[in-house]
Design an enzyme around this catalytic site. Structure first.
Site, PDB file in Angstrom:
ATOM      1  N   LYS A   1       0.803  -1.120   0.012  1.00 24.04           N
ATOM      2  CA  LYS A   1       0.017  -0.053   0.222  1.00 24.04           C
ATOM      3  C   LYS A   1       0.950   1.362   0.097  1.00 24.04           C
ATOM      4  O   LYS A   1       2.146   1.189   0.644  1.00 24.04           O
ATOM      5  CB  LYS A   1      -0.919  -0.176   1.031  1.00 24.04           C
ATOM      6  CG  LYS A   1      -2.047   1.170   1.392  1.00 24.04           C
ATOM      7  CD  LYS A   1      -2.804   0.872   2.574  1.00 24.04           C
ATOM      8  CE  LYS A   1      -4.070   1.848   2.537  1.00 24.04           C
ATOM      9  NZ  LYS A   1      -4.863   1.482   3.714  1.00 24.04           N
TER      10      LYS A   1
ATOM     11  N   SER B   1      -9.668   1.766   2.721  1.00 27.50           N
ATOM     12  CA  SER B   1      -8.605   2.529   1.637  1.00 27.50           C
ATOM     13  C   SER B   1      -7.546   1.518   1.208  1.00 27.50           C
ATOM     14  O   SER B   1      -6.913   2.056   0.148  1.00 27.50           O
ATOM     15  CB  SER B   1      -8.064   3.444   2.627  1.00 27.50           C
ATOM     16  OG  SER B   1      -7.192   3.017   3.627  1.00 27.50           O
TER      17      SER B   1
ATOM     18  N   SER C   1     -10.120  -0.657   6.793  1.00 30.53           N
ATOM     19  CA  SER C   1      -9.440  -0.446   5.656  1.00 30.53           C
ATOM     20  C   SER C   1      -8.857  -1.542   5.097  1.00 30.53           C
ATOM     21  O   SER C   1      -8.434  -1.619   3.783  1.00 30.53           O
ATOM     22  CB  SER C   1      -8.478   0.756   5.692  1.00 30.53           C
ATOM     23  OG  SER C   1      -9.093   1.869   5.777  1.00 30.53           O
TER      24      SER C   1
END
Length: 467
Positions: free
Chosen positions: A81, A161, A185
């Protein structure tokens, strides 16, 4: 040979036997990303590829040829990420155009552990900008730097996210990716992509070097296609880091050793909080999963529980983001921007690029009182402690080891810092993904993964019997 649907254990066996090379795996990952990720119809799950990855893979192959294996992930391609710092020439931007020049001075501790275990860092995945902490109207999976991440299932919100990490795993770009969670997330995008997602106990895995929202809530965790791979990744990520005081109690066991299909002696509580939030078929699918757990030897009981608010989440984030972000930019960041105010002003000066959906959340965080003595912040921390006590009491009063949450309630384990795991159960008649969500007590990921693995294998046996 196509490797993109193989699990880590299979790939590692192939590398050890000389049937597969790390360079082949990396080349296939690059090819698949090139075919599926860019263009108008692409998924846009990957924000940046690591140009050094083929070279690094070749070096690992040389070491393998010399009989030297670096660790349990030797040669395995992994995506990160875009809020995990790397000191390899890839900026860590959290999807923000304002931080496109944030070339970090060191690896995040999680990244250091991955490299030490032999992983090939393929690159950075796209994510909801600043981990979905920019604007209340920003869509899940959107960032000003990486654009909009597409959904694995047409017409389904990909959630966020860690959107790009989940989609990348689901589409076979890599066998595993690393995400981060503050409130859902990891779990939510894993559900929407039909893969396995694991949010560890806060304090099991180091947060050092992760571009933050909240030191009280943030944690990294794995996204994979199998529970075994999630256990393997967690073994690499977990452990004490002297640079992160939250990990001082982390003494993780072997999570892969805990995996078994026999759940004898395990008690699972069935939580029916918020059933009205369930999509069609979710409650029924989770109830069927409970029956499979019983067939594997678990005892399932309906919980005696009461609903409670998780509103403290947002207060904690609002008061911690400002200081936590600036501390990160000072300690790890290479960006010219070192303050939240500077980022807000940069966005205003480049509104056409940076402010498609505004920045009302950033402005709220900027306006929050500095420091950690504000009465509403202290009250929110007290509310969090009450939630921890409430969840602990739920486990103890019902005598359960694991809670199966039929629907909703992502905020409860997030606020309390309890570990949770999701795995796919199929799709409903409208094509929406269904999932099982399991929660354990803090630092009992061994029980959590054991339960998830047994359920995963029972589902596999069930599908094979129907085929």
């Amino acid at each position: 040979m196509k490797f993109f649907r193989m699990d880590i254990s299979v790939l590692r066996g192939g590398i050890s036997a000389g049937m597969i090379t790390a360079k082949q795996l990396t080349a296939e990952a690059f090819d698949r990303i090139a075919q599926l990720d860019s263009g108008e119809k692409g998924f846009h799950a990957v924000r940046a590829l690591n140009p050094d990855a083929p070279f690094l893979a070749s070096r690992l192959d040389e070491r393998q040829g010399a009989g030297e294996t670096t660790g349990p992930l030797h040669g395995i391609p992994i995506l990160l990420k875009d809020n995990l710092s790397t000191a390899d020439g890839l900026p860590t931007a959290a999807g923000a155009a304002a931080l496109a020049d944030n070339f970090c001075t060191a690896d995040a501790e999680a990244v250091r552990r991955l490299r030490e275990a032999g992983a090939v860092i393929l690159g950075k995945t796209n994510m909801t900008e600043f981990a979905n902490y920019v604007s209340w109207t920003m869509p899940n999976g959107y960032s000003s730097l990486g654009g909009q991440v597409g959904s694995v299932f047409s017409g389904i919100d990909p959630s966020g996210s860690s959107t790009g990490s989940a989609v990348a795993v689901a589409m076979g770009y890599c066998p595993a990716a690393i995400g981060t969670e503050t409130c859902g997330s990891i779990i939510a995008p894993a559900i929407q992509a039909g893969i396995v997602g694991l949010k560890p106990t806060l304090g099991l895995c180091s947060r050092r070097g992760i571009l933050p929202i909240s030191h009280t809530l943030d944690t990294p965790g794995p996204l994979t296609r199998s529970v075994r791979d999630a256990a393997l990744l967690l073994e690499v990520l977990a452990g004490h880091d002297p640079g992160d005081p939250a990990t001082r109690l982390a003494q993780p066991p072997s999570f892969t050793a805990a995996l078994t299909e026999d759940l004898s002696g395990l008690r699972v509580g069935i939580s029916r909080l918020f059933p009205e939030e369930a999509i069609p078929g979710q409650t029924e699918a989770a109830s069927e999963a409970a029956k499979l757990l019983e067939k594997q030897g678990a005892s399932c009981v309906r919980l005696k529980e009461e609903t409670f608010s998780c509103n403290a989440l947002f207060t904690i984030m609002r008061h911690e983001f400002h200081g936590d972000l600036e501390r990160y930019l000072r300690d790890f960041g290479g960006s010219r921007l070192k303050t939240l105010d500077g980022i807000v002003r940069w966005n205003e000066a480049h509104a056409e690029t940076a402010l498609r959906y505004g920045q009302d959340i950033l402005l709220e965080a900027l306006a929050a009182p500095e420091g950690y003595a504000a009465p509403e912040y202290l009250a929110a921390l007290a509310d969090r402690e009450a939630v921890i006590a409430r969840l602990t009491e739920t486990f103890e009063a019902n005598g359960v080891d694991i809670i199966l949450i039929l629907s909703g309630a992502l905020g409860h384990p997030a606020l309390a810092g309890f570990p949770d795991l999701t795995l796919p159960l199929g799709r409903n008649k409208d094509g929406e993904p269904l999932s099982a969500l399991l929660m354990a007590r803090p630092f009992r990921e061994d029980q959590l993964l054991r339960t998830g693995y047994a359920l995963e294998q029972a589902l596999l046996h069930q599908r094979q019997a129907r085929a």
